[in-house]
Scaffold this active site. Structure first.
Site, short mmCIF file in Angstrom:
data_model
loop_
_atom_site.label_atom_id
_atom_site.label_comp_id
_atom_site.label_asym_id
_atom_site.label_seq_id
_atom_site.Cartn_x
_atom_site.Cartn_y
_atom_site.Cartn_z
N ASN A 281 -40.03 39.83 18.23
CA ASN A 281 -41.13 39.07 18.82
C ASN A 281 -42.08 40.03 19.64
O ASN A 281 -42.88 39.37 20.26
CB ASN A 281 -40.73 38.27 19.67
CG ASN A 281 -40.07 36.81 18.96
OD1 ASN A 281 -40.05 36.91 17.69
ND2 ASN A 281 -39.10 36.12 19.75
N LYS B 113 -37.07 39.90 22.36
CA LYS B 113 -36.46 40.70 21.59
C LYS B 113 -37.42 41.47 20.70
O LYS B 113 -38.55 41.03 20.76
CB LYS B 113 -35.29 39.88 20.53
CG LYS B 113 -36.16 38.92 19.74
CD LYS B 113 -35.25 38.09 18.63
CE LYS B 113 -36.01 36.85 18.06
NZ LYS B 113 -35.03 36.14 17.32
N ASP C 207 -44.82 34.34 18.97
CA ASP C 207 -43.38 33.24 18.77
C ASP C 207 -43.01 32.82 19.74
O ASP C 207 -42.07 33.27 20.79
CB ASP C 207 -42.23 34.10 17.97
CG ASP C 207 -41.19 32.94 17.35
OD1 ASP C 207 -41.57 31.75 17.78
OD2 ASP C 207 -40.80 33.16 16.43
N ASP D 124 -37.42 34.00 24.66
CA ASP D 124 -37.05 34.63 23.16
C ASP D 124 -37.24 36.02 23.08
O ASP D 124 -37.81 36.30 22.13
CB ASP D 124 -37.77 33.96 22.27
CG ASP D 124 -36.99 33.85 20.75
OD1 ASP D 124 -35.84 34.21 20.75
OD2 ASP D 124 -37.48 33.63 19.82
N THR E 95 -31.82 33.95 21.35
CA THR E 95 -31.13 34.60 20.54
C THR E 95 -29.70 34.97 21.14
O THR E 95 -29.80 35.34 22.42
CB THR E 95 -31.86 35.90 20.19
OG1 THR E 95 -33.17 35.41 19.46
CG2 THR E 95 -31.15 36.65 19.25
#
Length: 547
Positions: free
Chosen positions: A365, A362, A378, A360, A397
């Site tokens: 985060n 990005k 996260d 995840d 995502t």
């Protein structure tokens, strides 16, 4: 790509097949020019089972011909099964070796990846008394005789017989060049097979012979730190301000009675978790974060639950989200992008060494602490898969999802390398390379590949080169997937001159130093209105009893 094989009016449609001729004769031509003929036991098309490629020649049957054919999916399925069976057999042997019994399963999988099978004929000397060696041996098949020459001289005497599962030479792995104290001779008419592990491979796979000693010391330190939070209860916590809001709930800056330090309290609506079927992800997030001890990962100190919410008491990073800073600046220069990419690489290196894929990545985060260092947060999509394993969960995502996840081919740590390349692109330009009006359109654009993306001039040649190497369509070709792992990324030209040691020791000056006036300063975060959402219903199903 499909290929046609024609034989006397018959047409066979196969998916990238690899052929072996068992009967008959075929002719090979290229651009109409004769090259050769092939008969029984000859093979062709073998590159097609490894990767998608254009046929380089035409093969035509000259007589009635029988062929054995295997297509790429079938070949890959066989290779995967063979690899998994071999690894399981090796790990089973390693479990029986005393010096490996304290290693976690992921380390044993790493060792299994680097051991080599070596064959010895009956009567071969595997090691000789007095010789210096750096290799350990585990007998996989057959038996050996151990002989030893007395210190006073004379003929060697038989002292032991070793069989499958027995091992020798383990003393050579600790870094000392000790002489062998006995002969080990193959003593099986059918020959013997040994798993061999040299010192360099052992050190690379495990971090050294003292790794489990240092691990136990670290664990005891961690337990001491964790005990500091064992007596905290929810009524002891008071809210200072709101740091973030999402569909899951809110993140509040909080104080604990009797303590000066502030923390972040993430509260999650149990009803929302159940409705979105995220129970397993939440439990995995808790386990991974509680066990993580890395300067580039936000610490989770402890968790709570009641009838409506789950709570996670986290380290407070008051520098704000990297995404918020990126939004306000528009894009980052090369140096800023390099620094925060390096922070992410340190976090991924730690996770991957523990067998955890993040999935995840990005800017949202990545949080900045008060000094300006980046930390991953996260871990709802993080999963422990261990070395050499894959997972098939579709998550992430849309703009950051790797092609193999979209195609449901199974994915591993290389999915994080793909996302790292996407992160670099977004930090340098302000937006990710693959975007569509809806997720499905984004996925279709991703499947066209990074080669279809036009790079802005502001992305330097070395940065573009690294992004393209990270975002290879084939996961095994990505930078970071090879033997040296993330070290290959660290050695890329884009990182030439970067002070990795200074980053680890936190002596390197960050390119962005947030202004944090106190441990209750939330000015680096957006303003959020008070919580006006209706109180969620109770969830008494008990799925969170271990939270």
């Amino acid at each position: 790509m499909c290929s046609l094989y024609r034989s006397f009016g018959c047409v066979y449609l196969l998916l990238e097949p690899y052929w072996k001729c068992t009967h008959g004769k075929v002719e090979v031509t290229k651009d109409g020019k004769f090259l050769t003929t092939m008969g029984k036991c000859k093979v062709f098309g073998e590159l097609a089972i490894l990767y998608n490629c254009t046929r380089t020649a035409t093969v035509k049957a000259l007589t009635n011909t029988k062929l054995w054919a295997i297509d790429r999916p079938c070949f890959q399925a066989i290779m995967m099964k063979t690899s998994l069976v071999r690894q399981a057999e090796i790990v089973d042997l390693l479990h029986k070796v005393q010096i490996f019994q304290h290693f976690p399963e992921e380390t044993l999988n790493k060792i299994a990846d680097v051991v080599e099978e070596t064959y010895y004929d009956d009567g071969d000397y595997i090691v000789r008394q007095g010789a210096v060696g750096d290799t350990m041996y585990i007998i996989q098949k057959g038996k050996c005789h151990v002989t030893q020459r007395p210190g006073s001289g004379g003929s060697p005497r038989l002292t032991n017989t070793l069989k499958k599962g027995d091992y020798f030479g383990q003393g050579s792995l600790d870094g000392r060049d000790e002489k062998r104290d006995a002969n080990v001779i193959a003593a099986d008419k059918e020959g013997i097979v040994c798993l061999t592990l040299d010192r360099d491979s052992f050190l690379q796979a495990t971090g050294g012979p003292d790794s489990f000693i240092s691990k136990s010391v670290d664990d005891s330190k961690n337990k001491k730190v964790d005990s500091e939070f064992a007596d905290i209860r929810l009524p002891d916590i008071s809210v200072v301000a709101t740091l973030g809001v999402g569909g899951f709930g809110r993140v509040e800056l909080v104080r604990v009675n009797g303590r000066n330090q502030t923390y972040a309290l993430k509260q999650l609506k149990k009803k929302h978790i159940v409705e979105t079927r995220q129970q397993e992800h939440i439990m995995s997030e808790k386990k991974i974060m509680l066990e993580s001890r890395c300067n580039f990962i936000v610490r989770l100190y402890r968790t709570f639950s009641d009838s409506k919410y789950l709570y996670m008491l986290l380290e407070a990073c008051l520098g704000g989200e990297l995404w918020t800073i990126l939004r306000d600046k528009g894009s980052f220069d090369d140096g800023t992008t390099r620094f925060y990419t390096a922070c992410v690489i340190e976090a991924l290196s730690y996770l991957h060494n523990k067998g955890i894929v993040y999935r995840d990545l990005k800017p949202e985060n990545i949080l900045l602490d008060s000094q300006g260092y980046g930390k991953l947060v996260d871990f709802g999509f993080a999963k422990k898969i261990n070395q050499g394993r894959k997972t098939w969960t579709f998550c992430g995502t849309p703009e950051y999802v790797a092609p193999e996840i979209i195609l449901n081919k199974g994915h591993d740590f290389s999915a994080d390398y793909w996302s790292l390349g996407i992160l670099m692109f977004e930090l340098l330009t302000g937006s990710p390379p693959f975007t569509g009006s809806d997720p499905m359109k984004t996925y279709n654009i991703i499947l066209k590949g990074m080669d279809m993306i036009e790079f802005p001039r502001k992305i330097t040649r070395n940065a573009a080169n690294m992004i393209k190497k990270l975002c290879k369509d084939n996961p095994t070709e990505r930078l970071g997937y090879q033997k040296n792992g993330l070290k290959d990324i660290q050695k890329h030209k884009w990182f030439d001159g970067f002070n990795w040691e200074g980053l680890k020791k936190r002596t390197l000056a960050p390119p962005i130093v947030p202004h944090v006036r106190s441990n209750s300063d939330t000015t680096n975060f957006d303003d959020y209105p008070p919580d006006t959402d209706p109180v969620p219903p109770d969830d008494m199903s008990g799925w969170d009893k271990d939270f």
